[in-house]
Design a protein around this motif. Structure first.
Motif, PDB file in Angstrom:
ATOM      1  N   VAL A  29       0.838  -1.205   0.000  1.00  0.00           N
ATOM      2  CA  VAL A  29       0.000   0.000   0.000  1.00  0.00           C
ATOM      3  C   VAL A  29       0.870   1.252   0.000  1.00  0.00           C
ATOM      4  O   VAL A  29       0.607   2.199  -0.761  1.00  0.00           O
ATOM      5  CB  VAL A  29      -0.970  -0.004   1.204  1.00  0.00           C
ATOM      6  CG1 VAL A  29      -1.698   1.327   1.318  1.00  0.00           C
ATOM      7  CG2 VAL A  29      -1.961  -1.154   1.080  1.00  0.00           C
ATOM      8  N   LEU A  30       1.911   1.282   0.808  1.00  0.00           N
ATOM      9  CA  LEU A  30       2.747   2.484   0.875  1.00  0.00           C
ATOM     10  C   LEU A  30       3.533   2.696  -0.414  1.00  0.00           C
ATOM     11  O   LEU A  30       3.719   3.835  -0.838  1.00  0.00           O
ATOM     12  CB  LEU A  30       3.673   2.425   2.086  1.00  0.00           C
ATOM     13  CG  LEU A  30       2.970   2.438   3.448  1.00  0.00           C
ATOM     14  CD1 LEU A  30       3.988   2.495   4.571  1.00  0.00           C
ATOM     15  CD2 LEU A  30       1.949   3.556   3.574  1.00  0.00           C
ATOM     16  N   GLU A  31       3.959   1.625  -1.064  1.00  0.00           N
ATOM     17  CA  GLU A  31       4.645   1.769  -2.354  1.00  0.00           C
ATOM     18  C   GLU A  31       3.724   2.392  -3.400  1.00  0.00           C
ATOM     19  O   GLU A  31       4.141   3.279  -4.154  1.00  0.00           O
ATOM     20  CB  GLU A  31       5.139   0.409  -2.852  1.00  0.00           C
ATOM     21  CG  GLU A  31       6.329  -0.120  -2.108  1.00  0.00           C
ATOM     22  CD  GLU A  31       6.672  -1.555  -2.481  1.00  0.00           C
ATOM     23  OE1 GLU A  31       6.071  -2.096  -3.444  1.00  0.00           O
ATOM     24  OE2 GLU A  31       7.529  -2.138  -1.810  1.00  0.00           O
ATOM     25  N   VAL A  32       2.494   1.928  -3.444  1.00  0.00           N
ATOM     26  CA  VAL A  32       1.546   2.477  -4.419  1.00  0.00           C
ATOM     27  C   VAL A  32       1.222   3.927  -4.067  1.00  0.00           C
ATOM     28  O   VAL A  32       1.178   4.792  -4.950  1.00  0.00           O
ATOM     29  CB  VAL A  32       0.274   1.611  -4.515  1.00  0.00           C
ATOM     30  CG1 VAL A  32      -0.753   2.248  -5.456  1.00  0.00           C
ATOM     31  CG2 VAL A  32       0.620   0.201  -5.003  1.00  0.00           C
ATOM     32  N   LEU A  33       1.027   4.214  -2.783  1.00  0.00           N
ATOM     33  CA  LEU A  33       0.764   5.597  -2.378  1.00  0.00           C
ATOM     34  C   LEU A  33       1.935   6.495  -2.756  1.00  0.00           C
ATOM     35  O   LEU A  33       1.727   7.598  -3.280  1.00  0.00           O
ATOM     36  CB  LEU A  33       0.503   5.676  -0.870  1.00  0.00           C
ATOM     37  CG  LEU A  33       0.247   7.080  -0.323  1.00  0.00           C
ATOM     38  CD1 LEU A  33      -0.995   7.711  -0.954  1.00  0.00           C
ATOM     39  CD2 LEU A  33       0.114   7.030   1.199  1.00  0.00           C
ATOM     40  N   ALA A  34       3.157   6.051  -2.527  1.00  0.00           N
ATOM     41  CA  ALA A  34       4.339   6.858  -2.855  1.00  0.00           C
ATOM     42  C   ALA A  34       4.381   7.200  -4.334  1.00  0.00           C
ATOM     43  O   ALA A  34       4.753   8.321  -4.710  1.00  0.00           O
ATOM     44  CB  ALA A  34       5.608   6.127  -2.434  1.00  0.00           C
ATOM     45  N   SER A  35       3.982   6.268  -5.181  1.00  0.00           N
ATOM     46  CA  SER A  35       4.004   6.538  -6.624  1.00  0.00           C
ATOM     47  C   SER A  35       2.967   7.568  -7.026  1.00  0.00           C
ATOM     48  O   SER A  35       3.078   8.196  -8.075  1.00  0.00           O
ATOM     49  CB  SER A  35       3.786   5.244  -7.418  1.00  0.00           C
ATOM     50  OG  SER A  35       2.450   4.806  -7.327  1.00  0.00           O
ATOM     51  N   ARG A  36       1.982   7.770  -6.174  1.00  0.00           N
ATOM     52  CA  ARG A  36       0.862   8.677  -6.461  1.00  0.00           C
ATOM     53  C   ARG A  36       1.122  10.098  -5.962  1.00  0.00           C
ATOM     54  O   ARG A  36       0.404  11.029  -6.308  1.00  0.00           O
ATOM     55  CB  ARG A  36      -0.396   8.090  -5.805  1.00  0.00           C
ATOM     56  CG  ARG A  36      -1.704   8.687  -6.230  1.00  0.00           C
ATOM     57  CD  ARG A  36      -1.972   8.411  -7.701  1.00  0.00           C
ATOM     58  NE  ARG A  36      -3.151   9.103  -8.147  1.00  0.00           N
ATOM     59  CZ  ARG A  36      -3.212  10.410  -8.417  1.00  0.00           C
ATOM     60  NH1 ARG A  36      -2.175  11.182  -8.289  1.00  0.00           N
ATOM     61  NH2 ARG A  36      -4.340  10.942  -8.832  1.00  0.00           N
ATOM     62  N   LEU A  37       2.166  10.273  -5.120  1.00  0.00           N
ATOM     63  CA  LEU A  37       2.453  11.578  -4.517  1.00  0.00           C
ATOM     64  C   LEU A  37       3.644  12.257  -5.173  1.00  0.00           C
ATOM     65  O   LEU A  37       4.601  11.592  -5.579  1.00  0.00           O
ATOM     66  CB  LEU A  37       2.753  11.407  -3.023  1.00  0.00           C
ATOM     67  CG  LEU A  37       1.659  10.777  -2.162  1.00  0.00           C
ATOM     68  CD1 LEU A  37       2.170  10.590  -0.736  1.00  0.00           C
ATOM     69  CD2 LEU A  37       0.396  11.601  -2.196  1.00  0.00           C
ATOM     70  N   CYS A  38       3.608  13.580  -5.224  1.00  0.00           N
ATOM     71  CA  CYS A  38       4.775  14.319  -5.694  1.00  0.00           C
ATOM     72  C   CYS A  38       5.876  14.189  -4.632  1.00  0.00           C
ATOM     73  O   CYS A  38       5.603  13.875  -3.470  1.00  0.00           O
ATOM     74  CB  CYS A  38       4.433  15.779  -5.960  1.00  0.00           C
ATOM     75  SG  CYS A  38       4.196  16.789  -4.485  1.00  0.00           S
ATOM     76  N   SER A  39       7.100  14.411  -5.035  1.00  0.00           N
ATOM     77  CA  SER A  39       8.224  14.201  -4.114  1.00  0.00           C
ATOM     78  C   SER A  39       8.154  15.104  -2.887  1.00  0.00           C
ATOM     79  O   SER A  39       8.501  14.682  -1.780  1.00  0.00           O
ATOM     80  CB  SER A  39       9.554  14.376  -4.838  1.00  0.00           C
ATOM     81  OG  SER A  39       9.665  15.679  -5.359  1.00  0.00           O
ATOM     82  N   ARG A  40       7.672  16.331  -3.038  1.00  0.00           N
ATOM     83  CA  ARG A  40       7.576  17.255  -1.899  1.00  0.00           C
ATOM     84  C   ARG A  40       6.641  16.714  -0.823  1.00  0.00           C
ATOM     85  O   ARG A  40       6.965  16.711   0.368  1.00  0.00           O
ATOM     86  CB  ARG A  40       7.101  18.626  -2.379  1.00  0.00           C
ATOM     87  CG  ARG A  40       6.942  19.674  -1.285  1.00  0.00           C
ATOM     88  CD  ARG A  40       6.373  20.986  -1.838  1.00  0.00           C
ATOM     89  NE  ARG A  40       5.174  20.836  -2.639  1.00  0.00           N
ATOM     90  CZ  ARG A  40       3.932  20.661  -2.135  1.00  0.00           C
ATOM     91  NH1 ARG A  40       3.746  20.621  -0.841  1.00  0.00           N
ATOM     92  NH2 ARG A  40       2.894  20.555  -2.938  1.00  0.00           N
ATOM     93  N   VAL A  41       5.485  16.234  -1.225  1.00  0.00           N
ATOM     94  CA  VAL A  41       4.518  15.683  -0.271  1.00  0.00           C
ATOM     95  C   VAL A  41       5.038  14.363   0.296  1.00  0.00           C
ATOM     96  O   VAL A  41       4.902  14.097   1.492  1.00  0.00           O
ATOM     97  CB  VAL A  41       3.130  15.523  -0.920  1.00  0.00           C
ATOM     98  CG1 VAL A  41       2.172  14.785  -0.007  1.00  0.00           C
ATOM     99  CG2 VAL A  41       2.560  16.890  -1.285  1.00  0.00           C
ATOM    100  N   ALA A  42       5.652  13.549  -0.547  1.00  0.00           N
ATOM    101  CA  ALA A  42       6.221  12.282  -0.077  1.00  0.00           C
ATOM    102  C   ALA A  42       7.302  12.525   0.972  1.00  0.00           C
ATOM    103  O   ALA A  42       7.350  11.835   2.001  1.00  0.00           O
ATOM    104  CB  ALA A  42       6.781  11.485  -1.251  1.00  0.00           C
ATOM    105  N   GLN A  43       8.137  13.520   0.744  1.00  0.00           N
ATOM    106  CA  GLN A  43       9.201  13.835   1.710  1.00  0.00           C
ATOM    107  C   GLN A  43       8.617  14.359   3.023  1.00  0.00           C
ATOM    108  O   GLN A  43       9.094  14.028   4.105  1.00  0.00           O
ATOM    109  CB  GLN A  43      10.171  14.863   1.118  1.00  0.00           C
ATOM    110  CG  GLN A  43      10.949  14.365  -0.078  1.00  0.00           C
ATOM    111  CD  GLN A  43      11.869  13.209   0.234  1.00  0.00           C
ATOM    112  OE1 GLN A  43      12.501  13.177   1.266  1.00  0.00           O
ATOM    113  NE2 GLN A  43      11.939  12.253  -0.666  1.00  0.00           N
ATOM    114  N   GLY A  44       7.582  15.177   2.928  1.00  0.00           N
ATOM    115  CA  GLY A  44       6.919  15.679   4.129  1.00  0.00           C
ATOM    116  C   GLY A  44       6.288  14.557   4.930  1.00  0.00           C
ATOM    117  O   GLY A  44       6.359  14.546   6.175  1.00  0.00           O
TER     118      GLY A  44
END
Length: 126
Positions: A29-44
């Protein structure tokens, strides 16, 4: 919330028979979510998570997030877990637990990246 607390919550919500099964679902689930987020939001998001969970978001590189809806999210999780039949349940178990782990403003940033239909996956109204 610690990783162990998060894992216990996901195990309880998902009704998983083992910690190994829950960890597979969490990772998918987290891998799929990460692919859906821009890097700024993912880093936050990574900054708010225990290290073992943050890794998947920290590896998110600059560039555009992939664009897909809820059904595709389920499909991708199902491919990773080998169980498309339980993908909706798995996603809900992980994302509602994640929503309880992070600050409300971070959840708002995540939801702002996602189209209509995703909020209920996090236990939020549409």
């Amino acid at each position: 919330m610690s990783y162990d607390q998060f894992l216990a919550r996901v195990c309880d919500r998902g009704g998983y028979a083992s910690v190994v099964q829950a960890e597979l679902v969490i990772s998918a689930v987290l891998e799929v979510l990460a692919s859906r987020l821009c890097s700024r939001v993912a880093q936050g998001l990574a900054a708010e998570l225990p290290a073992v969970l943050a890794e998947v978001f920290e590896s998110r590189r600059e560039g555009e997030a992939e664009s897909f809806g809820v059904e595709e999210f389920y499909r991708r999780v199902g491919e990773r877990t080998g169980s498309k039949a339980t993908a909706g349940w798995d996603v809900s178990a992980v994302l509602t637990s994640l929503a309880e782990m992070i600050h409300a403003d971070q959840l708002e940033k995540i939801l702002s990246q996602l189209p209509s239909g995703y909020a209920p996956l996090f236990g939020e109204p549409e």
